[in-house]
Design an enzyme around this catalytic site. Structure first.
Site, mmCIF file in Angstrom:
data_model
loop_
_atom_site.group_PDB
_atom_site.id
_atom_site.type_symbol
_atom_site.label_atom_id
_atom_site.label_comp_id
_atom_site.label_asym_id
_atom_site.label_seq_id
_atom_site.Cartn_x
_atom_site.Cartn_y
_atom_site.Cartn_z
ATOM 1 C CB ILE A 18 -0.937 0.054 1.220
ATOM 2 C CG1 ILE A 18 -0.121 0.106 2.522
ATOM 3 C CG2 ILE A 18 -1.891 -1.142 1.215
ATOM 4 C CD1 ILE A 18 -0.964 0.380 3.760
ATOM 5 C CB ALA A 39 5.056 5.347 6.157
ATOM 6 C CE1 TYR A 40 4.662 2.112 -1.675
ATOM 7 C CE2 TYR A 40 6.155 3.736 -2.638
ATOM 8 C CZ TYR A 40 5.407 2.572 -2.747
ATOM 9 O OH TYR A 40 5.420 1.874 -3.929
ATOM 10 C CB SER A 41 10.242 6.892 1.221
ATOM 11 O OG SER A 41 9.496 7.657 0.292
ATOM 12 C CE LYS A 81 6.878 -0.741 -1.845
ATOM 13 N NZ LYS A 81 6.531 -2.156 -2.102
#
Length: 243
Positions: A87, A149-151, A154
């Site tokens: 997500i 958060a996504y960075s 990943k």
């Protein structure tokens, strides 16, 4: 070597997480077309994979291990794991994140990926060509603003792939990370329009990628033509990547 030989996946036994999403589905379809025996995982069984799917919450480590045991038993072993479940989470300043929002993104994108890799490795044979392909992101290299958060998640996936690839370099098990820029998927709907536009503007080719392009790269990574790479990050960014 011909393309047909290079991309022959006949006999490869694969689990694909996030198989109900655009990228996971595209990878599953491409692999099946190339002869692989595929099982897809998601929170809801995709209609097109009704007889070859499993409902799995990748954030539940025990459930992942049970599911991987069952999948390996059904497939007669395991040669390929593709981790495509993920997500984007919040697309706003980090100061406005809640702890729960931060944790959820890392639970799915990073922890869930590790749980699946951890479980899959217990079924992969060191002397048989096996591949782990994890969907990372250009955000894990560049750090997209408004997507802390996504960075971070990943970036963690990239580091994990590098670490495990080196750990297993003397075996036949290879690890690969794919780092796309914007891809035309439902995940774009989780991002605000300004974030999408800003990231699209960074792509020299002037467009988003397609799930099919991700699937084609994934197919090559797990093919016999990809024989001297492991623990590496493969950009799919339309020219955006700078390192």
């Amino acid at each position: 070597m011909t393309a047909a030989t290079t991309f022959d996946l006949t006999g490869r036994r694969a689990v694909i997480t996030g198989g109900g999403g655009c990228i996971g589905a595209a990878v599953a379809e491409r692999m099946a077309a190339l002869g692989a025996d595929v099982e897809v995982w998601d929170l809801k069984a995709p209609d097109e994979w009704a007889t070859r799917s499993r409902i799995v919450d990748v954030t539940d480590a025990e459930a992942v291990h049970r599911a991987m045991d069952a999948a390996a038993a059904k497939l007669g072993g395991l040669d390929v794991l593709v981790c495509a479940a993920g997500i984007t989470g919040p697309t706003r300043p980090a100061s406005t994140y809640s702890a729960a929002e931060w944790r959820r993104v890392l639970d799915i994108n990073l922890d869930g990926t590790f749980y699946c890799v951890n479980a899959a490795l217990r079924h992969m044979e060191p002397d048989r060509r096996s591949d782990i392909v994890c969907l990372a992101s250009i955000a894990g290299k560049d750090g997209n603003p408004g997507m802390a958060a996504y960075s971070a998640a990943k970036a963690g996936v990239i580091a994990m792939v590098k670490s495990i690839g080196r750990e297993l370099a003397l075996t036949q098990i290879r690890t690969h990370a794919i780092a796309p820029a914007l891809i035309e998927t439902g995940l774009l709907e989780q991002m605000d329009a300004a974030t999408v536009a800003a990231n699209l503007a960074k792509i020299p080719m002037g467009r988003a990628g397609t799930p099919g392009e991700v699937a084609e790269l994934a197919a090559w990574l797990m093919s016999s033509g990809c024989s001297f790479t492991t623990g590496a990050v493969h950009d799919l960014s339309g020219g955006r990547a700078t390192y």
